[in-house]
Design a protein around this motif. Structure first.
Motif, PDB file in Angstrom:
ATOM      1  N   TYR A  30      38.555  37.827  51.363  1.00 36.77           N
ATOM      2  CA  TYR A  30      38.946  39.105  50.769  1.00 36.77           C
ATOM      3  C   TYR A  30      39.751  39.894  51.794  1.00 36.77           C
ATOM      4  O   TYR A  30      39.224  40.283  52.842  1.00 36.77           O
ATOM      5  CB  TYR A  30      37.715  39.912  50.360  1.00 36.77           C
ATOM      6  CG  TYR A  30      36.807  39.192  49.389  1.00 36.77           C
ATOM      7  CD1 TYR A  30      36.965  39.334  48.012  1.00 36.77           C
ATOM      8  CD2 TYR A  30      35.781  38.362  49.850  1.00 36.77           C
ATOM      9  CE1 TYR A  30      36.139  38.676  47.117  1.00 36.77           C
ATOM     10  CE2 TYR A  30      34.945  37.693  48.965  1.00 36.77           C
ATOM     11  CZ  TYR A  30      35.129  37.851  47.603  1.00 36.77           C
ATOM     12  OH  TYR A  30      34.305  37.193  46.725  1.00 36.77           O
ATOM     13  N   GLU A  32      41.637  43.302  52.631  1.00 40.13           N
ATOM     14  CA  GLU A  32      41.773  44.688  52.194  1.00 40.13           C
ATOM     15  C   GLU A  32      43.250  45.037  52.036  1.00 40.13           C
ATOM     16  O   GLU A  32      44.068  44.715  52.905  1.00 40.13           O
ATOM     17  CB  GLU A  32      41.128  45.622  53.220  1.00 40.13           C
ATOM     18  CG  GLU A  32      41.201  47.083  52.813  1.00 40.13           C
ATOM     19  CD  GLU A  32      40.899  48.035  53.950  1.00 40.13           C
ATOM     20  OE1 GLU A  32      41.245  49.227  53.806  1.00 40.13           O
ATOM     21  OE2 GLU A  32      40.346  47.600  54.982  1.00 40.13           O
ATOM     22  N   ASN A  33      43.596  45.695  50.938  1.00 36.74           N
ATOM     23  CA  ASN A  33      44.997  46.058  50.712  1.00 36.74           C
ATOM     24  C   ASN A  33      45.173  47.567  50.573  1.00 36.74           C
ATOM     25  O   ASN A  33      46.001  48.055  49.813  1.00 36.74           O
ATOM     26  CB  ASN A  33      45.547  45.344  49.469  1.00 36.74           C
ATOM     27  CG  ASN A  33      45.011  45.931  48.173  1.00 36.74           C
ATOM     28  OD1 ASN A  33      43.799  46.098  48.032  1.00 36.74           O
ATOM     29  ND2 ASN A  33      45.885  46.227  47.233  1.00 36.74           N
ATOM     30  N   SER A  34      44.387  48.335  51.337  1.00 40.57           N
ATOM     31  CA  SER A  34      44.579  49.783  51.338  1.00 40.57           C
ATOM     32  C   SER A  34      45.899  50.125  52.026  1.00 40.57           C
ATOM     33  O   SER A  34      46.509  49.287  52.703  1.00 40.57           O
ATOM     34  CB  SER A  34      43.417  50.478  52.052  1.00 40.57           C
ATOM     35  OG  SER A  34      43.399  50.123  53.423  1.00 40.57           O
ATOM     36  N   ASN A  82      39.839  46.336  47.348  1.00 46.71           N
ATOM     37  CA  ASN A  82      39.870  47.749  47.718  1.00 46.71           C
ATOM     38  C   ASN A  82      38.723  48.431  46.982  1.00 46.71           C
ATOM     39  O   ASN A  82      37.916  47.763  46.325  1.00 46.71           O
ATOM     40  CB  ASN A  82      41.226  48.390  47.391  1.00 46.71           C
ATOM     41  CG  ASN A  82      41.632  48.147  45.951  1.00 46.71           C
ATOM     42  OD1 ASN A  82      40.884  48.465  45.021  1.00 46.71           O
ATOM     43  ND2 ASN A  82      42.808  47.558  45.745  1.00 46.71           N
ATOM     44  N   SER A  83      38.653  49.748  47.107  1.00 44.81           N
ATOM     45  CA  SER A  83      37.520  50.458  46.506  1.00 44.81           C
ATOM     46  C   SER A  83      37.488  50.368  44.992  1.00 44.81           C
ATOM     47  O   SER A  83      36.444  50.575  44.373  1.00 44.81           O
ATOM     48  CB  SER A  83      37.543  51.936  46.925  1.00 44.81           C
ATOM     49  OG  SER A  83      37.212  52.068  48.282  1.00 44.81           O
ATOM     50  N   THR A 115      39.826  52.439  51.187  1.00 46.39           N
ATOM     51  CA  THR A 115      38.779  51.457  50.920  1.00 46.39           C
ATOM     52  C   THR A 115      37.488  51.928  51.557  1.00 46.39           C
ATOM     53  O   THR A 115      37.429  52.161  52.765  1.00 46.39           O
ATOM     54  CB  THR A 115      39.156  50.068  51.475  1.00 46.39           C
ATOM     55  OG1 THR A 115      40.302  49.589  50.780  1.00 46.39           O
ATOM     56  CG2 THR A 115      38.020  49.072  51.278  1.00 46.39           C
ATOM     57  N   ILE A 117      34.219  51.017  52.972  1.00 48.72           N
ATOM     58  CA  ILE A 117      33.742  49.749  53.533  1.00 48.72           C
ATOM     59  C   ILE A 117      32.425  49.320  52.900  1.00 48.72           C
ATOM     60  O   ILE A 117      32.245  48.157  52.525  1.00 48.72           O
ATOM     61  CB  ILE A 117      33.592  49.849  55.061  1.00 48.72           C
ATOM     62  CG1 ILE A 117      34.927  50.261  55.719  1.00 48.72           C
ATOM     63  CG2 ILE A 117      33.099  48.529  55.636  1.00 48.72           C
ATOM     64  CD1 ILE A 117      36.030  49.253  55.562  1.00 48.72           C
ATOM     65  N   ALA A 120      33.067  48.027  49.467  1.00 45.92           N
ATOM     66  CA  ALA A 120      33.720  46.716  49.503  1.00 45.92           C
ATOM     67  C   ALA A 120      32.703  45.607  49.774  1.00 45.92           C
ATOM     68  O   ALA A 120      32.735  44.558  49.123  1.00 45.92           O
ATOM     69  CB  ALA A 120      34.816  46.705  50.566  1.00 45.92           C
ATOM     70  N   PHE A 136      35.703  38.966  55.005  1.00 48.64           N
ATOM     71  CA  PHE A 136      36.278  40.271  54.684  1.00 48.64           C
ATOM     72  C   PHE A 136      37.210  40.668  55.817  1.00 48.64           C
ATOM     73  O   PHE A 136      36.778  40.843  56.957  1.00 48.64           O
ATOM     74  CB  PHE A 136      35.149  41.287  54.501  1.00 48.64           C
ATOM     75  CG  PHE A 136      35.586  42.699  54.228  1.00 48.64           C
ATOM     76  CD1 PHE A 136      36.702  42.978  53.453  1.00 48.64           C
ATOM     77  CD2 PHE A 136      34.851  43.767  54.728  1.00 48.64           C
ATOM     78  CE1 PHE A 136      37.089  44.279  53.196  1.00 48.64           C
ATOM     79  CE2 PHE A 136      35.227  45.079  54.474  1.00 48.64           C
ATOM     80  CZ  PHE A 136      36.345  45.337  53.702  1.00 48.64           C
ATOM     81  N   THR A 138      39.757  43.423  57.347  1.00 48.52           N
ATOM     82  CA  THR A 138      39.950  44.853  57.191  1.00 48.52           C
ATOM     83  C   THR A 138      40.304  45.490  58.531  1.00 48.52           C
ATOM     84  O   THR A 138      39.972  44.942  59.584  1.00 48.52           O
ATOM     85  CB  THR A 138      38.670  45.510  56.632  1.00 48.52           C
ATOM     86  OG1 THR A 138      38.816  46.930  56.620  1.00 48.52           O
ATOM     87  CG2 THR A 138      37.457  45.166  57.476  1.00 48.52           C
TER      88      THR A 138
END
Length: 238
Positions: A30, A32-34, A82-83, A115, A117, A120, A136, A138
């Motif tokens: 996964y 994160e794409n924030s 993301n969130s 995001t 955390i 997530a 993950f 991030t």
């Protein structure tokens, strides 16, 4: 992720008999794409190269490089998170996934923004089973503009989520964290959620979530490769 500079320690436990399947682990990644993650892929390739080297190594560790695509779809999954949730257009081809690590691709994934955390990790564990190792990726930035209690709440939520998973699915469940650095060119948001324009090296993290015995095996294999690659990294904890 914290400012504590003391050395972390590592505890290894044997996995209870029959807890993990002999066929190997399913690997679920996964990224994160924030918005703050854009800087790692804005005209640079260092972040992408590190991710690709490790993803390829994951497939080798679990023997996923030699199985047919029809099975790989179940055993190896690559996602954005993301969130707002997890992007369900699952990829299993490392090359194609790395090609999607571009700002315009990040912006095209629903739910962009910050995001949380703890949230997530909860989303990841809701999709995890006993034979899964979840990864993950991030920058680990916690924006705490709401109140000084935010970090304490995050700590409690993460702890409770992991404790619940251990109690309900896998008593040998553990977490391993690596820290890396990569060239960054963009905007990140500080602890007060204020934008900071920055060009230079910034850290990012890989959280590995799964059975402690499997994580210990991964740690051993990854350390061999890290020495070969001469990567600058810091093993944080297991």
């Amino acid at each position: 992720a914290s400012c504590n500079k003391s050395k972390a320690f590592m505890t290894l436990r044997n996995t209870p008999s029959g807890n993990v399947s002999e066929v190997g682990s399913n690997v679920k990644v996964y990224v994160e794409n924030s918005a703050s993650m854009d800087g790692y892929i804005n005209g640079g390739t260092e972040f992408e190269n590190i991710i690709q080297e490790y993803l390829v190594e994951f497939t080798y560790i679990e023997g996923l490089d030699s199985i047919p695509d029809s099975r790989k779809k179940q055993r190896f999954q690559l996602n954005f998170i993301n969130s707002k949730g997890i992007n369900d257009s699952v990829q299993y081809d490392v090359g194609r996934f790395i090609d999607k690590l571009e700002p315009y691709q990040f912006r095209g994934v629903p739910g962009r923004g910050t995001t949380d955390i703890a949230q997530a990790i909860s989303l990841i564990l809701n999709k995890s089973d006993v034979n899964d190792i979840s990864v993950f990726i991030t920058d680990g930035v916690f924006s705490v503009s709401e109140s000084d209690d935010y970090l304490r709440r995050q700590q409690q939520q993460i702890s409770n989520t992991i404790r619940k998973f251990r109690n309900s699915k896998n008593p040998d469940f553990g977490v391993m964290i690596y820290q890396f650095s990569a060239q960054f060119n963009g905007t990140y948001y500080d602890k007060s959620d204020l934008p900071v324009n920055y060009k230079g090296k910034r850290p990012f993290f890989m959280w590995f979530l799964g059975s402690s015995s499997e994580l210990a095996r991964w740690h051993k294999e990854l350390e061999k490769q890290i020495r070969k690659w001469k990567k600058k990294n810091e093993f944080v904890m297991l």
